[in-house]
Design an enzyme around this catalytic site. Structure first.
Site, PDB file in Angstrom:
ATOM      1  N   LYS A 165      -4.309  -1.065  14.242  1.00  0.00           N
ATOM      2  CA  LYS A 165      -3.466  -0.075  14.931  1.00  0.00           C
ATOM      3  C   LYS A 165      -3.923   0.079  16.381  1.00  0.00           C
ATOM      4  CE  LYS A 165      -3.533   2.948  11.360  1.00  0.00           C
ATOM      5  NZ  LYS A 165      -3.441   2.342  10.063  1.00  0.00           N
ATOM      6  N   GLU A 191       0.827  -1.219   0.000  1.00  0.00           N
ATOM      7  CA  GLU A 191       0.000   0.000   0.000  1.00  0.00           C
ATOM      8  C   GLU A 191       0.858   1.265   0.000  1.00  0.00           C
ATOM      9  OE1 GLU A 191      -1.341   2.204   3.064  1.00  0.00           O
ATOM     10  OE2 GLU A 191      -1.108   0.688   4.637  1.00  0.00           O
TER      11      GLU A 191
HETATM   12  N1  PSU Z   1      -0.622   1.742   8.523  1.00  0.00           N
HETATM   13  C1  PSU Z   1       0.364   2.620   8.762  1.00  0.00           C
HETATM   14  N2  PSU Z   1       0.209   3.899   8.373  1.00  0.00           N
HETATM   15  C2  PSU Z   1      -0.912   4.301   7.714  1.00  0.00           C
HETATM   16  C3  PSU Z   1      -1.940   3.367   7.454  1.00  0.00           C
HETATM   17  C4  PSU Z   1      -1.752   2.109   7.881  1.00  0.00           C
HETATM   18  O1  PSU Z   1       1.390   2.267   9.345  1.00  0.00           O
HETATM   19  O2  PSU Z   1      -0.981   5.457   7.339  1.00  0.00           O
HETATM   20  C5  PSU Z   1      -3.154   3.773   6.665  1.00  0.00           C
HETATM   21  C6  PSU Z   1      -3.653   2.552   5.890  1.00  0.00           C
HETATM   22  O3  PSU Z   1      -3.590   2.895   4.521  1.00  0.00           O
HETATM   23  C7  PSU Z   1      -5.070   2.349   6.339  1.00  0.00           C
HETATM   24  C8  PSU Z   1      -5.454   3.739   6.713  1.00  0.00           C
HETATM   25  O4  PSU Z   1      -5.875   1.805   5.334  1.00  0.00           O
HETATM   26  O5  PSU Z   1      -4.282   4.230   7.387  1.00  0.00           O
HETATM   27  C9  PSU Z   1      -6.687   3.773   7.563  1.00  0.00           C
HETATM   28  O6  PSU Z   1      -7.199   5.065   7.571  1.00  0.00           O
HETATM   29  P1  PSU Z   1      -8.673   5.332   8.138  1.00  0.00           P
HETATM   30  O7  PSU Z   1      -8.562   4.972   9.595  1.00  0.00           O
HETATM   31  O8  PSU Z   1      -8.918   6.798   7.894  1.00  0.00           O
HETATM   32  O9  PSU Z   1      -9.595   4.435   7.370  1.00  0.00           O
END
Ligand code: PSU
Ligand code: MN
Length: 299
Positions: A158, A24
């Site tokens: 996370k 990603e």
């Molecule tokens: N993992 C990381 N850093 C990030 C992300 C994941 O270490 O920036 C990103 C991923 O792309 C994940 C996104 O899909 O954060 C989730 O964002 P949200 O909570 O706004 O859906």
């Protein structure tokens, strides 16, 4: 079907029927500061190569959906001023308007499925945020896992998220949450959370077999593999929990909402831990790239 721009390296692997691993790019555009984002993205690609598969970093540049980036393109993505954060809702708008940005877990899964890539490595997935009862902040990543047939290797949701609620939503959506090599659910920077993972597997071959079995059953959706960060690079969950509570309160007070929440919390915690979360983030994405490559090879 949308026109995909394949990198020469990824195109050669595809033509040869060799194993590919999607990576990603929101972690590059929104998850880490420059130049750590670039060195980490390169290191993750190198881990995939060293494990015998080919990396395909997914991103949108000037309205074109890329499967694999050449060195200059990766460099450009890492320095983009004001990049878009592209999830399921944003992808078509970015293509139609000629925009550039990083793809989230959800959007990377969509691109991987279009490209015929079965395995994808990321750092951590999005989930149900702390305070979701009021904010209704639930990542589109969860619904994508329920409908797009890609095995996603992460280091767990996370630790900034509400982990029990995230597990409940994934259970409702029928997404297998599989801890790799342990019973506890890993939580991104923390090798283990206090919560048990619903499922456990101990080998890449088994994970590949389950990926095939889901397809044989006619089930849509992917599998979520939660691979613990290596112990020497991880941070204990109890240490993180206090910091995260404060960071989440600060975000709410500052009026941070929607797409900005995750990047805000990540950079806040990096400052609060004097860079330890960033170092752990780099280690875990490399570790996930290695496992994803092993699964891709087993498939
Ligand atoms: N993992 C990381 N850093 C990030 C992300 C994941 O270490 O920036 C990103 C991923 O792309 C994940 C996104 O899909 O954060 C989730 O964002 P949200 O909570 O706004 O859906
Ligand atoms: Mn959100």
């Amino acid at each position: 079907m949308v026109h995909l721009i394949w990198s020469p390296e990824a195109a050669a692997a595809r033509a040869a029927g060799a194993p590919l691993v999607a990576l990603e790019s929101t972690i590059i555009t929104h998850g880490m500061p420059y130049p750590d984002n670039l060195t980490t993205a390169r290191a993750a690609e190198d881990e995939v190569r060293a494990a015998g598969a080919t990396p395909a970093t997914i991103a949108v540049l000037d309205g074109e959906l890329h499967v694999g980036l050449e060195a200059a393109q990766l460099d450009r993505l890492a320095r983009l001023p004001g990049p878009m954060k592209l999830s399921r809702a944003d992808l078509a708008v970015a293509l139609a308007t000629g925009a550039s940005g990083g793809t989230t877990v959800a959007a990377t899964m969509i691109a991987a499925a279009l490209a015929g890539i079965d395995v994808f490595a990321t750092g951590g997935i999005g989930g149900v945020h702390l305070g979701a009862a009021h904010s209704w902040d639930v990542s589109a990543d969860l619904h994508e896992l329920a409908q797009t047939r890609v095995t996603v290797v992460c280091a767990g949701p996370k630790a900034i998220l509400d982990l029990p609620k995230t597990l409940e939503v994934l259970e409702t959506l029928g997404v297998p949450v599989i801890a790799y090599g342990q019973d506890a659910l890993p939580a991104f920077w923390a090798p283990a959370s206090p919560f048990a993972a619903p499922l456990r597997m101990d080998g890449a071959g088994m994970i590949a077999a389950a990926h095939r079995a889901r397809a044989d059953l006619g089930l849509p959706g992917g599998q979520l593999i939660c691979n613990p960060v290596p112990a020497r690079d991880g941070i204990a969950y109890t240490k993180l929990a206090a910091l995260i509570g404060t960071a989440a309160d600060d975000a709410a007070k500052a009026g941070i909402a929607a797409k900005d929440v995750t990047p805000y919390l990540l950079s806040h915690l990096n400052t609060a831990t004097a860079g330890r979360t960033l170092a752990a983030n780099t280690a875990l994405i490399r570790n996930n790239a290695r496992l994803a490559a092993a699964i891709a090879c087993a498939l």
